[in-house]
Design a protein around this motif. Structure first.
Motif, short mmCIF file in Angstrom:
data_model
loop_
_atom_site.label_atom_id
_atom_site.label_comp_id
_atom_site.label_asym_id
_atom_site.label_seq_id
_atom_site.Cartn_x
_atom_site.Cartn_y
_atom_site.Cartn_z
N ALA A 218 -137.78 -25.82 36.80
CA ALA A 218 -138.76 -25.17 37.67
C ALA A 218 -138.66 -23.66 37.57
CB ALA A 218 -138.55 -25.62 39.12
N GLU A 219 -137.40 -23.16 37.52
CA GLU A 219 -137.22 -21.72 37.40
C GLU A 219 -137.74 -21.23 36.05
OE1 GLU A 219 -136.13 -17.94 38.63
OE2 GLU A 219 -136.25 -19.83 39.75
N ALA A 220 -137.52 -22.04 34.97
CA ALA A 220 -138.02 -21.64 33.66
C ALA A 220 -139.54 -21.62 33.64
CB ALA A 220 -137.48 -22.60 32.59
N ILE A 221 -140.16 -22.67 34.23
CA ILE A 221 -141.63 -22.70 34.28
C ILE A 221 -142.17 -21.52 35.07
CG2 ILE A 221 -143.59 -24.01 35.19
CD1 ILE A 221 -142.02 -26.56 34.56
N LYS A 222 -141.51 -21.22 36.15
CA LYS A 222 -141.95 -20.09 36.97
C LYS A 222 -141.85 -18.78 36.20
CE LYS A 222 -140.93 -17.68 41.28
NZ LYS A 222 -140.05 -17.61 42.47
N ARG A 223 -140.76 -18.62 35.46
CA ARG A 223 -140.60 -17.37 34.70
C ARG A 223 -141.61 -17.29 33.56
NH1 ARG A 223 -134.11 -16.06 34.32
NH2 ARG A 223 -133.72 -16.07 36.59
N ALA B 85 -144.36 -14.53 33.13
CA ALA B 85 -144.51 -13.74 31.90
C ALA B 85 -145.94 -13.83 31.37
CB ALA B 85 -143.51 -14.23 30.85
N ASP B 86 -146.54 -15.04 31.38
CA ASP B 86 -147.92 -15.20 30.93
C ASP B 86 -148.88 -14.41 31.79
OD1 ASP B 86 -149.96 -16.25 29.30
OD2 ASP B 86 -150.34 -17.84 30.76
N LYS B 87 -148.62 -14.48 33.10
CA LYS B 87 -149.46 -13.71 34.03
C LYS B 87 -149.35 -12.22 33.76
CE LYS B 87 -149.89 -12.75 38.98
NZ LYS B 87 -149.34 -13.06 40.33
N TYR B 88 -148.10 -11.78 33.54
CA TYR B 88 -147.89 -10.36 33.28
C TYR B 88 -148.57 -9.95 31.98
CZ TYR B 88 -145.46 -6.00 32.25
OH TYR B 88 -145.16 -4.70 31.94
#
Length: 318
Positions: free
Chosen positions: A220-225, A229-232
């Motif tokens: 979950a933490e990896a997906i969130k990051r 990153a994609d959002k950024y």
């Protein structure tokens, strides 16, 4: 040589007899003893340790040891409350408190206290089950000491403590107890092993559960990051494109382009679109206005061509 005077000999004999009698009356009382002086068989006084003199043949001194003494109670058969014959022996520790009572109140203190201990051992252990008797030695010692101390107080002694040395059941009872003890130990071993396996299984399940939870949290933490990153990235690209559009628009605005230039750029864009692989093309702008601008541009080019021909000497076309 003159003969010895008989009177001198008699005086010497009398003096020697007096010396022997006087020496016989000297007594030494040691530091751990008390002396009882009797006069013609009657108690007169108690003397402390040291050198004492008594009148021979009339007085005598009896010494009493005041140190703590030990009496060994011989083994004896005792019946417990559940009718099991056990062999019991003990030791008694006592100390004299009154030498007069100890000497005159009892004829033989050792025999008296031994018999008293044997009798009360039967009474105390006879009130207990075998199992209780085997594990309650401190209770037996305490009860027996209290009984003996109360009984021997009139004899001028104090029972310091009583220790049970041995409580031995019969051989067949001992073997049965050993088998029972072995069975109990085997049962405890099985229970302990089962509890160990249960605890191990629980800990293993807890470990798997915790591992899965940590793995899920990590994913979950990896997906969130990754999403962050994609959002950024998209925000950065969008901001860059926005800034580029603003700069292009500002450059176009500052350059004040004419309609002719816009039409040419539009035609170039149409050419690029037409060169694509798509079979259908959607034009997002108003085509009538653009076509009108293209016709105007064609008329303008035609007029320029006519003017060039007149200047070269050729007449206008008919």
């Amino acid at each position: 040589m003159d003969s010895i005077n008989p009177g001198v000999i008699l005086l010497a004999i009398i003096a020697l007899a007096i010396f022997v009698i006087a020496a016989k009356g000297l007594r030494i009382v040691r530091p751990f003893e008390q002396g009882l002086i009797e006069f013609l068989g009657k108690y007169r006084m108690t003397v402390d340790p040291g050198l004492r003199f008594v009148i021979p043949f009339v007085q005598r001194i009896l010494k009493v040891d005041m140190r703590e003494q030990v009496v060994d109670v011989p083994p004896q058969e005792v019946i417990t409350k559940d009718n099991v014959a056990v062999t019991v022996d003990a030791v008694i520790y006592y100390e004299p408190t009154d030498p007069v009572k100890l000497k005159y109140a009892v004829g033989n203190f050792i025999i008296a206290v031994t018999k008293l201990a044997q009798t009360n051992l039967r009474n105390v252990i006879g009130d207990l089950q075998l199992d209780d008797a085997l594990v309650s030695r401190e209770v037996i010692n305490s009860k027996l000491r209290q009984i003996l101390d109360d009984a021997t107080d009139k004899w001028g002694t104090r029972v310091v403590r009583v220790e049970i040395q041995r409580i031995e059941p019969p051989a067949d009872v001992t073997q049965a107890m050993h088998r029972q003890m072995k069975a109990e130990r085997d049962r405890r071993a099985v229970v302990t092993e089962a509890e160990g396996e249960k605890t191990a299984a629980i800990l293993q399940a807890e470990g798997v559960k915790q591992s899965q939870i940590l793995r899920a949290e990590g994913e979950a933490e990896a997906i969130k990051r990754v999403a962050d990153a994609d959002k950024y990235q998209k925000l950065t690209v969008a901001e860059g494109e926005g800034q580029a559009i603003e700069r292009v628009f500002l450059a176009i605005h500052n350059g004040d382009p004419t309609d002719d230039l816009i039409a040419i750029k539009y035609l170039e864009a149409l050419q690029g679109v037409a060169n694509g692989q798509a079979t259908k093309i959607f034009l997002p702008l108003d085509t009538s206005g653009v076509l009108g601008a293209v016709a105007a541009m064609g008329e303008m080019f035609r007029e320029r061509s006519d003017a060039a021909a007149v200047s070269d000497g050729a007449g206008p076309p008919e």
